[in-house]
Design a protein around this motif. Structure first.
Motif, PDB file in Angstrom:
ATOM      1  N   ASP A 164      22.983  58.391  43.142  1.00 46.58           N
ATOM      2  CA  ASP A 164      22.522  58.261  41.769  1.00 46.58           C
ATOM      3  C   ASP A 164      23.676  57.799  40.873  1.00 46.58           C
ATOM      4  N   TYR A 165      23.384  56.926  39.911  1.00 48.24           N
ATOM      5  CA  TYR A 165      24.361  56.468  38.915  1.00 48.24           C
ATOM      6  C   TYR A 165      23.591  55.989  37.691  1.00 48.24           C
ATOM      7  N   LYS A 166      24.305  55.782  36.591  1.00 46.81           N
ATOM      8  CA  LYS A 166      23.688  55.357  35.336  1.00 46.81           C
ATOM      9  C   LYS A 166      23.506  53.850  35.260  1.00 46.81           C
ATOM     10  N   SER A 167      24.540  53.098  35.578  1.00 50.81           N
ATOM     11  CA  SER A 167      24.462  51.634  35.583  1.00 50.81           C
ATOM     12  C   SER A 167      25.502  51.107  36.566  1.00 50.81           C
ATOM     13  N   ALA A 168      25.276  49.886  37.034  1.00 49.43           N
ATOM     14  CA  ALA A 168      26.161  49.302  38.043  1.00 49.43           C
ATOM     15  C   ALA A 168      26.333  47.810  37.777  1.00 49.43           C
ATOM     16  N   VAL A 169      27.481  47.304  38.248  1.00 50.46           N
ATOM     17  CA  VAL A 169      27.819  45.879  38.132  1.00 50.46           C
ATOM     18  C   VAL A 169      28.386  45.425  39.469  1.00 50.46           C
ATOM     19  N   LEU A 170      27.917  44.262  39.930  1.00 45.80           N
ATOM     20  CA  LEU A 170      28.441  43.670  41.164  1.00 45.80           C
ATOM     21  C   LEU A 170      29.473  42.624  40.804  1.00 45.80           C
ATOM     22  N   TRP A 171      30.696  42.840  41.281  1.00 44.73           N
ATOM     23  CA  TRP A 171      31.805  41.912  41.028  1.00 44.73           C
ATOM     24  C   TRP A 171      32.063  41.115  42.302  1.00 44.73           C
ATOM     25  N   LEU A 172      32.052  39.776  42.196  1.00 48.15           N
ATOM     26  CA  LEU A 172      32.291  38.889  43.333  1.00 48.15           C
ATOM     27  C   LEU A 172      33.608  38.160  43.119  1.00 48.15           C
ATOM     28  N   ALA A 173      34.510  38.274  44.079  1.00 45.85           N
ATOM     29  CA  ALA A 173      35.818  37.639  43.970  1.00 45.85           C
ATOM     30  C   ALA A 173      35.695  36.133  44.181  1.00 45.85           C
ATOM     31  N   SER A 174      36.598  35.392  43.542  1.00 50.43           N
ATOM     32  CA  SER A 174      36.630  33.936  43.678  1.00 50.43           C
ATOM     33  C   SER A 174      37.339  33.552  44.972  1.00 50.43           C
ATOM     34  N   SER A 175      36.785  32.553  45.668  1.00 49.83           N
ATOM     35  CA  SER A 175      37.395  32.086  46.917  1.00 49.83           C
ATOM     36  C   SER A 175      38.434  31.007  46.691  1.00 49.83           C
ATOM     37  N   THR A 176      38.544  30.523  45.446  1.00 49.85           N
ATOM     38  CA  THR A 176      39.492  29.435  45.156  1.00 49.85           C
ATOM     39  C   THR A 176      40.633  29.878  44.251  1.00 49.85           C
ATOM     40  N   ARG A 177      40.383  30.865  43.358  1.00 50.11           N
ATOM     41  CA  ARG A 177      41.418  31.317  42.434  1.00 50.11           C
ATOM     42  C   ARG A 177      41.804  32.748  42.762  1.00 50.11           C
ATOM     43  N   PRO A 178      43.014  32.978  43.223  1.00 51.54           N
ATOM     44  CA  PRO A 178      43.435  34.349  43.528  1.00 51.54           C
ATOM     45  C   PRO A 178      43.373  35.223  42.278  1.00 51.54           C
ATOM     46  N   GLY A 179      42.784  36.401  42.443  1.00 55.48           N
ATOM     47  CA  GLY A 179      42.643  37.316  41.315  1.00 55.48           C
ATOM     48  C   GLY A 179      41.463  37.022  40.421  1.00 55.48           C
TER      49      GLY A 179
ATOM     50  N   TYR B 260      37.478  40.359  55.373  1.00 55.35           N
ATOM     51  CA  TYR B 260      37.789  39.529  54.201  1.00 55.35           C
ATOM     52  C   TYR B 260      37.196  40.150  52.948  1.00 55.35           C
ATOM     53  N   TYR B 261      38.010  40.263  51.886  1.00 55.24           N
ATOM     54  CA  TYR B 261      37.586  40.895  50.637  1.00 55.24           C
ATOM     55  C   TYR B 261      36.582  39.994  49.915  1.00 55.24           C
ATOM     56  N   ILE B 262      35.397  40.547  49.623  1.00 59.09           N
ATOM     57  CA  ILE B 262      34.343  39.775  48.966  1.00 59.09           C
ATOM     58  C   ILE B 262      34.240  40.146  47.491  1.00 59.09           C
ATOM     59  N   GLY B 263      34.309  41.395  47.177  1.00 60.28           N
ATOM     60  CA  GLY B 263      34.163  41.848  45.802  1.00 60.28           C
ATOM     61  C   GLY B 263      34.082  43.362  45.761  1.00 60.28           C
ATOM     62  N   ALA B 264      33.358  43.875  44.763  1.00 59.10           N
ATOM     63  CA  ALA B 264      33.241  45.328  44.627  1.00 59.10           C
ATOM     64  C   ALA B 264      31.982  45.663  43.842  1.00 59.10           C
ATOM     65  N   LEU B 265      31.478  46.857  44.117  1.00 60.51           N
ATOM     66  CA  LEU B 265      30.362  47.414  43.358  1.00 60.51           C
ATOM     67  C   LEU B 265      30.928  48.497  42.442  1.00 60.51           C
ATOM     68  N   ALA B 266      30.779  48.298  41.141  1.00 60.39           N
ATOM     69  CA  ALA B 266      31.290  49.259  40.146  1.00 60.39           C
ATOM     70  C   ALA B 266      30.106  49.943  39.465  1.00 60.39           C
ATOM     71  N   PHE B 267      30.087  51.286  39.474  1.00 63.61           N
ATOM     72  CA  PHE B 267      28.983  52.005  38.840  1.00 63.61           C
ATOM     73  C   PHE B 267      29.521  53.227  38.105  1.00 63.61           C
ATOM     74  N   TRP B 268      28.790  53.618  37.045  1.00 62.26           N
ATOM     75  CA  TRP B 268      29.154  54.752  36.192  1.00 62.26           C
ATOM     76  C   TRP B 268      28.397  55.988  36.669  1.00 62.26           C
ATOM     77  N   ARG B 269      29.164  57.085  36.845  1.00 61.91           N
ATOM     78  CA  ARG B 269      28.570  58.331  37.360  1.00 61.91           C
ATOM     79  C   ARG B 269      29.383  59.511  36.838  1.00 61.91           C
ATOM     80  N   ASP B 270      28.683  60.530  36.456  1.00 70.03           N
ATOM     81  CA  ASP B 270      29.365  61.726  35.947  1.00 70.03           C
ATOM     82  C   ASP B 270      29.790  62.667  37.065  1.00 70.03           C
ATOM     83  N   LYS B 271      28.972  62.819  38.074  1.00 72.15           N
ATOM     84  CA  LYS B 271      29.250  63.773  39.141  1.00 72.15           C
ATOM     85  C   LYS B 271      30.140  63.128  40.196  1.00 72.15           C
TER      86      LYS B 271
END
Length: 452
Positions: free
Chosen positions: A45-60, A133-144
């Motif tokens: 369970d979480y309040k909201s989530a964002v999917l972050w996808l890393a760029s394959s051409t620009r580091p960072g 290989y690093y693709i990205g990250a899932l970021a979500f807000w959670r209290d517990k």
């Protein structure tokens, strides 16, 4: 473990299997992003989530692929812009375990809007492909806090998501980027060297031109006098013998002129006879006999000339061969002048190749150069000819293009192509390198374009 906890874990595992099935059924990366940002809530369970996808051409670098609760998101909204900056600051964290991020862990520029856009705790969960290989990250807000069992389920879920994303993107994410780049550079270098060596292979310079089979030394039938074509006796492509009639011109005017000349001759003869009878006693009549005799000769010459014109109005073949002419309907009734071309008589056993080489395709050609003729009716056959003559000056073709006319003599073959056959002629020049052969025309166009 209590029965309630075991039942909860079984439910989570069942949801995990169902979500993995939906991952395999997803056909686009947008569908995968929607699953990750929204349906992960069935596992944890979480309040909201964002999917972050890393760029394959620009580091960072990278971008937000999906936001929970929305099919499409506005990249220019304040929340998305703040989350993009936050994800960029956390993009350097590549550990497989989720990272707990609080307000004090982010730069000062992001802390000011933390309470406005965020919540108390953000969980940053990196996503990797099967090969690491690093693709990205899932970021979500959670209290517990996340329990250990939930972490294991979340790890399995994000691992399956990484496999699916890398499969949709292709083999570019199947192995670490630096290994793929190194291999690509080696392959490109080998291919470049091989191509460079191939560019120096000697080949024969050749061009294509439209060609037609024409008669060699044909007899041109021209109009013997001014008049109108009355009848056509022969048909196109008909075989004729020497002396066969070909066509006739309208002789109505000639017959009238002949009749007038004959009457004038009769009058001159009567005057001469009358003067001869009076010559014995009239000295003037005797003196006019010479003049009247000359007048008779003149009238006889006129009659003979008119008879010859009438005979010439019926045109006959002067040699055997095949008649080459336009449609008879185009000739009948056509007014012609003396010397105008009406038709030709060609020997079917004496043919030659006539080709038109466009000005832009002109290459150095010498007499005796090889020519291969491919007829349209039989493209699998070819006839060999040698260059006999090429005009030094270009002329306008029937299609309105400037081209050089080329004549070629066929080698001795059992069956020569028939007159009128059209096709493509391939003309061969000197030996050149493959690079010059391939880039000759592009370089010529570039040279005209830049004016060098």
């Amino acid at each position: 473990m209590t029965p309630a906890g075991a039942e909860q874990q079984l439910k989570a595992l069942a949801n995990l299997l169902l979500l993995q099935q939906r991952l395999r059924e997803a056909s686009t990366e947008a569908e995968l992003g929607f699953l990750l940002s929204n349906d992960t809530r069935t596992l944890i369970d979480y309040k909201s989530a964002v999917l972050w996808l890393a760029s394959s051409t620009r580091p960072g670098g990278g971008f937000i692929g999906s936001v929970s609760g929305a099919v499409e998101h506005d990249d220019h909204s304040p929340y998305i812009q703040w989350m993009r900056s936050l994800c960029k600051s956390l993009n350097s964290y590549r550990e497989p375990e989720p990272k707990v991020v609080t307000r004090s862990d982010v730069p000062d520029a992001l802390q000011a809007a933390w309470s406005e856009h965020g919540d108390s705790v953000l969980y940053w969960c990196p996503i990797y492909s099967g090969s690491g290989y690093y693709i990205g990250a899932l970021a979500f807000w959670r209290d517990k806090p996340i329990l250990e069992a939930q972490q294991r389920i979340l790890k399995f879920w994000l691992g399956a998501a990484g496999y699916s994303i890398s499969a949709l993107r292709g083999k570019a994410f199947a192995r670490p980027k630096f290994i793929w780049n190194r291999r690509r550079k080696r392959i490109a270098a080998v291919v470049g060297i091989v191509l460079a060596l191939f560019m120096f292979l000697p080949v024969r310079l050749s061009v294509l031109a439209q060609a037609e089979i024409v008669a060699r030394d044909p007899l041109v039938v021209r109009s013997p006098l001014d008049g109108i074509v009355s009848t056509i006796v022969v048909a196109p492509n008909a075989l004729v013998a020497e002396g066969d009639p070909l066509l006739t011109l309208d002789d109505t005017e000639l017959l009238t002129r002949l009749k007038v000349a004959q009457q004038a001759l009769s009058i001159s003869r009567a005057q001469y006879q009358q003067a001869g009878q009076s010559a014995n006693f009239d000295r003037d009549a005797k003196a006019s006999l010479r003049v009247l005799a000359l007048e008779i000769e003149k009238r006889e010459a006129e009659v003979s000339y008119m008879n010859s014109l009438i005979e010439r109005s019926a045109v006959q073949a002067q040699q055997p061969g095949v008649v080459i002419m336009p449609s008879p309907d185009e000739l009948i009734g056509k007014p012609v002048v003396t010397g105008e071309r009406l038709m030709t008589i060609a020997n079917p056993d004496r043919t030659q190749l006539e080709a038109w080489l466009q000005v832009g395709d002109d290459i150095p050609l010498v007499n005796g150069a090889e020519i291969q003729f491919f007829p349209n009716v039989a493209p699998d056959k070819k006839f060999i000819a040698t260059l006999e003559r090429m005009d030094y000056r270009a002329s306008t073709t029937d299609a309105g293009e400037l081209a050089f006319r080329i004549r070629g003599r066929f080698e001795e073959v059992e069956t020569l192509p028939r007159i009128g056959m059209r096709g493509t002629a391939k003309l061969y020049g000197d030996h050149v390198t493959l690079g010059y052969y391939l880039f000759r025309k592009p370089l010529a166009v570039l040279r005209r374009w830049i004016g060098v």
